[in-house]
Scaffold this motif. Structure first.
Motif, PDB file in Angstrom:
ATOM      1  N   MET A   1     -15.236   4.373  -2.459  1.00  0.00           N
ATOM      2  CA  MET A   1     -15.871   5.106  -1.356  1.00  0.00           C
ATOM      3  C   MET A   1     -17.336   5.414  -1.621  1.00  0.00           C
ATOM      4  N   ALA A  29     -11.442   7.457  -2.417  1.00  0.00           N
ATOM      5  CA  ALA A  29     -10.938   8.228  -1.275  1.00  0.00           C
ATOM      6  C   ALA A  29      -9.968   9.299  -1.760  1.00  0.00           C
ATOM      7  N   GLY A  65     -18.528   4.197   1.465  1.00  0.00           N
ATOM      8  CA  GLY A  65     -17.481   4.061   2.456  1.00  0.00           C
ATOM      9  C   GLY A  65     -16.564   2.867   2.281  1.00  0.00           C
ATOM     10  N   ARG A  66     -15.585   2.817   3.152  1.00  0.00           N
ATOM     11  CA  ARG A  66     -14.575   1.756   3.084  1.00  0.00           C
ATOM     12  C   ARG A  66     -15.178   0.386   3.345  1.00  0.00           C
ATOM     13  N   ASP A  90     -21.343   9.211   8.848  1.00  0.00           N
ATOM     14  CA  ASP A  90     -20.540   9.025   7.638  1.00  0.00           C
ATOM     15  C   ASP A  90     -20.621  10.173   6.644  1.00  0.00           C
ATOM     16  N   GLU A 163     -14.997  13.157  11.224  1.00  0.00           N
ATOM     17  CA  GLU A 163     -14.303  12.211  10.353  1.00  0.00           C
ATOM     18  C   GLU A 163     -15.269  11.419   9.462  1.00  0.00           C
ATOM     19  N   GLN A 165     -17.013   9.953   5.913  1.00  0.00           N
ATOM     20  CA  GLN A 165     -16.421   9.328   4.734  1.00  0.00           C
ATOM     21  C   GLN A 165     -16.740  10.103   3.460  1.00  0.00           C
ATOM     22  N   LEU A 197     -10.982  11.787   2.371  1.00  0.00           N
ATOM     23  CA  LEU A 197     -12.429  11.787   2.201  1.00  0.00           C
ATOM     24  C   LEU A 197     -12.781  11.639   0.723  1.00  0.00           C
ATOM     25  N   SER A 198     -14.037  11.421   0.445  1.00  0.00           N
ATOM     26  CA  SER A 198     -14.599  11.645  -0.883  1.00  0.00           C
ATOM     27  C   SER A 198     -15.478  12.884  -0.773  1.00  0.00           C
TER      28      SER A 198
END
Length: 232
Positions: A1, A29, A65-66, A90, A163, A165, A197-198
């Motif tokens: 992440m 994550a 992020g993903r 993000d 939402e 990240q 989340l991170s």
């Protein structure tokens, strides 16, 4: 992440300059990492650099992020439009003061990040967070009617409402009594885990960090420079 290598950011110039260096950082994550160190060592400066509020002087690698967004490329190109989009979409921020808008009710403070991004105001995960932090009875109040602890709980929900990240929290328990600080930390960790989340949390409260068994980045300070490295 989150994957960062060889980040250097500087405050001030000349003899007054202070450099903050992060050799290496990876967070997955659902993971939360504490940033600790003495007052004035550069904890908030590091958080601001990771939060794309300060441009680094040096950077080898920064992906988020993903989808492994190449933040390093955006910074190198000074692509402010892309960086602004990353910050708003993000990243989630929790400030020491809470940072709530005084003229908006609690429910509107929470929904504001979603509205700005064109998202629906209603979200199951926001409702879960409101319930977990016991905010149902506060939704129609203005921030000045809330206690410090209540404002910080609202700030936590607002920070994750869209939402993001990565969650970045700067001393979120600094103004709270020990019991309230412990409770807020507990709920914050639960939200991070539940939502995948991170999170990076700057904290002066080493006892609280130890109580929750958090991994941490600790400050190693020398004249004019602080390095943040993984600590046991």
């Amino acid at each position: 992440m989150l994957d960062i290598q060889d980040l250097l950011v500087q405050r001030g110039d000349g003899a007054q300059a202070h450099r903050v260096r992060l050799p290496n950082l990876q967070i997955g994550a659902g993971e939360i990492l504490a940033i600790t160190g003495e007052s004035g060592c550069g904890k908030s400066t590091l958080l601001e650099a990771i939060g794309l509020l300060l441009a680094p002087k040096e950077l080898a690698h920064f992906r988020l992020g993903r989808e492994a967004l190449d933040i390093g490329r955006m910074l190198a190109a000074d692509d402010q439009a892309a960086l602004t989009q990353v910050r708003s979409r993000d990243l989630g921020f929790i400030l020491q003061s809470g940072g709530l808008l005084p003229f908006l009710k609690v429910r509107d403070n929470i929904s504001l990040p979603r509205r700005l991004l064109g998202m629906s105001e209603h979200s199951p995960h926001v409702e879960r967070a409101i319930s977990a932090l016991r905010l149902e009875g506060l939704l129609d109040k203005l921030p000045q009617a809330l206690s410090i602890g209540e404002r910080q709980r609202v700030a936590c929900v607002r920070a994750i409402a869209h939402e993001p990240q990565l969650l970045l929290a700067d001393e979120p328990t600094a103004a709270l009594d020990p019991h309230s600080a412990h409770r807020l930390f507990e709920l914050l960790l639960s939200l991070v885990a539940d939502l995948g989340l991170s999170a990076l949390v700057v904290s002066h409260d080493w006892a609280l960090v130890r109580d929750f068994g958090l991994k941490r980045l600790g400050a190693i300070s020398h004249e004019g420079e602080t390095r943040f490295e993984a600590m046991d």
